[in-house]
Design a protein around this motif. Structure first.
Motif, short mmCIF file in Angstrom:
data_model
loop_
_atom_site.label_atom_id
_atom_site.label_comp_id
_atom_site.label_asym_id
_atom_site.label_seq_id
_atom_site.Cartn_x
_atom_site.Cartn_y
_atom_site.Cartn_z
N ALA A 1 0.47 -1.29 -0.30
CA ALA A 1 -0.58 0.03 0.16
C ALA A 1 0.64 2.04 0.24
O ALA A 1 1.55 1.32 0.35
N SER A 2 0.11 2.62 -0.98
CA SER A 2 1.12 4.09 -0.24
C SER A 2 0.03 4.33 0.38
O SER A 2 -0.72 3.59 0.80
N LEU A 3 0.30 5.81 0.29
CA LEU A 3 -0.85 6.49 1.55
C LEU A 3 -1.37 7.77 1.08
O LEU A 3 -1.39 8.94 0.41
N ASN A 4 -2.72 7.08 0.94
CA ASN A 4 -3.47 7.93 1.19
C ASN A 4 -4.98 7.55 1.78
O ASN A 4 -4.95 6.73 2.21
N ASP A 5 -6.16 8.42 1.32
CA ASP A 5 -7.56 7.69 1.93
C ASP A 5 -7.88 6.74 1.80
O ASP A 5 -8.24 5.79 2.73
#
Length: 463
Positions: free
Chosen positions: A163-167
């Motif tokens: 995962a990346s970091l966003n909503d």
């Protein structure tokens, strides 16, 4: 100069009738990690909570490596938590590494902007420059490769996910993008992953701060980017010799970059080649590299059972629902579904017998981003590698190979696989997929154009 020095070796490798056989996975160095120090986190909400908990408790270092840290509610929450950790412990080392190109553009299809880098600079102006945010240019253009390295190192913990970091990755505002989430507590593994970043990223002139004013344009970094890529071709994690004791699992971090001498690719192929009874393969985009497709065919002929889980086209992060303005990027889920249809048609007999199982994941309007392998009952691969041609040759990838001869993690892996199947259905045959004749008119028109000029092959390699 470096290219001239390396040229004779590259020429010799091309002229030789065969390549030197890479080491098998039995020869891989490893960290001996206690089985109880390896945890599988169940969902993105738990992943977000664990990330924030580890950041809040950090005392020595935080090293975040992700494709992007997004300018949205979740991205700002993580960035502010990092600044708060630095304020609380002034000697704390806090470094964030994101893809250089991705950080400096807006979202695809949105208006032009300075991208996530604007958020980094705004946070530095508010909180100070203690949190260092770097852009890593793996290639001179984003189309030809990005930073796809995974793993957050916080003190002696490694929080590993694709995962990346966003909503959406962190399940905010009612939607989520499902990934895999693992927490490994081991000082040696954490040190090796942090040291790699410090040595190869911070030691390169191509890697520049994004949280400060006066960020240089990419064109001025071209010589440094070329040298950086050559350095990455020779790079790897430093893993000291170890022996496996009772209650321990062998964990090997591997780097993957480029078509030749790619340690991660070679090991994945070797692991598949050595499968005895069963393989579970997870990929978000059904666009397997040719060597992987060939090996899967060989395994099926050998009698191995193979389970492949892929997202339904509606669970693809590029899918555009009917009624929304269509853009060319929305063609990708249909291309991947056509790939899956051809694969299912080619292996219809194994599908009918149950030797091959194709699982389509779908949960409302949520999306799917799983990747990795389970092989027999003693090997698992955690990786951000999408197992597609782009990951195989263009992006900078890594992975953790877990070898578990005593089956200490078998129950955890079985529980993870069962949880992933909760929102998946088995594909009975290729005819169970939506017929291309029922695709939206704009999709049918673009598919005809792409197929007419065989452009689908190029698209599959680059996206």
């Amino acid at each position: 100069m470096n290219k001239l020095i390396a040229a004779p070796g590259r020429l010799a490798r091309r002229m030789l009738p065969f390549r030197r056989r890479p080491k098998t996975h039995a020869d891989l160095p490893f960290f001996a990690v206690p089985a109880e120090a390896i945890d599988v986190l169940p969902d993105p909400v738990t992943f977000r909570r664990e990330l924030l908990r580890l950041i809040a408790q950090a005392r020595r270092r935080i090293v975040i490596v992700a494709l992007y840290l997004q300018d949205d509610d979740s991205g700002r929450e993580v960035l502010e938590a990092l600044h708060e950790a630095k304020r609380r412990v002034p000697d704390l080392q806090v470094s964030v590494f994101v893809d250089w190109h991705r950080a400096q553009r807006g979202l695809i299809g949105k208006q032009k902007s300075e991208g996530n880098a604007g958020m980094y600079r705004e946070a530095a102006a508010r909180f100070g420059t203690g949190v260092e945010v770097y852009g890593v240019p793996v290639q001179s253009r984003e189309l030809f490769g990005v930073l796809h390295l995974k793993g957050f190192v916080i003190d002696d913990a490694v929080l590993y996910s694709g995962a990346s970091l966003n909503d959406v990755y962190l399940a905010r505002h009612g939607r989520y993008r499902l990934d895999r989430y693992h927490l490994l507590q081991h000082a040696g593994l954490a040190e090796a992953m942090a040291r790699f970043v410090q040595r190869h990223f911070l030691g390169s002139d191509a890697v520049q701060r994004l949280d400060v004013a006066g960020v240089p344009p990419t064109r001025l970094l071209q010589p440094a980017i070329r040298e950086f890529r050559q350095q990455l071709q020779r790079a790897g994690y430093e893993v000291p010799p170890a022996t496996l004791a009772a209650g321990e699992v062998a964990v090997t971090p591997l780097l993957g970059f480029g078509r030749a001498d790619n340690a991660l690719n070679a090991t994945l192929l070797d692991l598949l080649r050595g499968a005895r009874e069963r393989v579970v393969l997870l990929t978000p985009y059904f666009n397997l590299p040719r060597p992987v497709r060939v090996l899967l065919g060989q395994l099926l002929r050998r009698g191995c059972r193979i389970d492949i889980m892929v997202g339904d086209k509606t669970a693809n992060d590029f899918y555009i629902p009917p009624g929304q303005p269509f853009k060319a990027i929305g063609l990708l889920p249909y291309l991947y579904e056509n790939n899956l249809r051809r694969f299912a048609r080619a292996h219809r007999r194994q599908l009918d017998s149950g030797q091959l199982n194709l699982h389509l994941w779908r949960d409302g309007d949520n999306s799917y981003h799983l990747k990795g392998l389970f092989i027999d009952d003693d090997v698992a691969v955690l990786t951000g590698n999408n197992l597609n041609p782009r990951a195989w040759s263009l992006d900078l990838e890594n992975g953790l190979v877990l070898r578990d001869p005593a089956h200490l993690l078998q129950a955890k892996h079985a529980a993870e696989w069962a949880a992933l199947r909760r929102h998946a259905t088995r594909l009975s045959d290729d005819r169970a997929l939506e017929s291309p004749r029922r695709y939206p008119a704009e999709v049918r028109r673009l598919l005809r154009r792409v197929n007419r000029v065989r452009l689908d092959r190029l698209v599959n390699r680059l996206l």
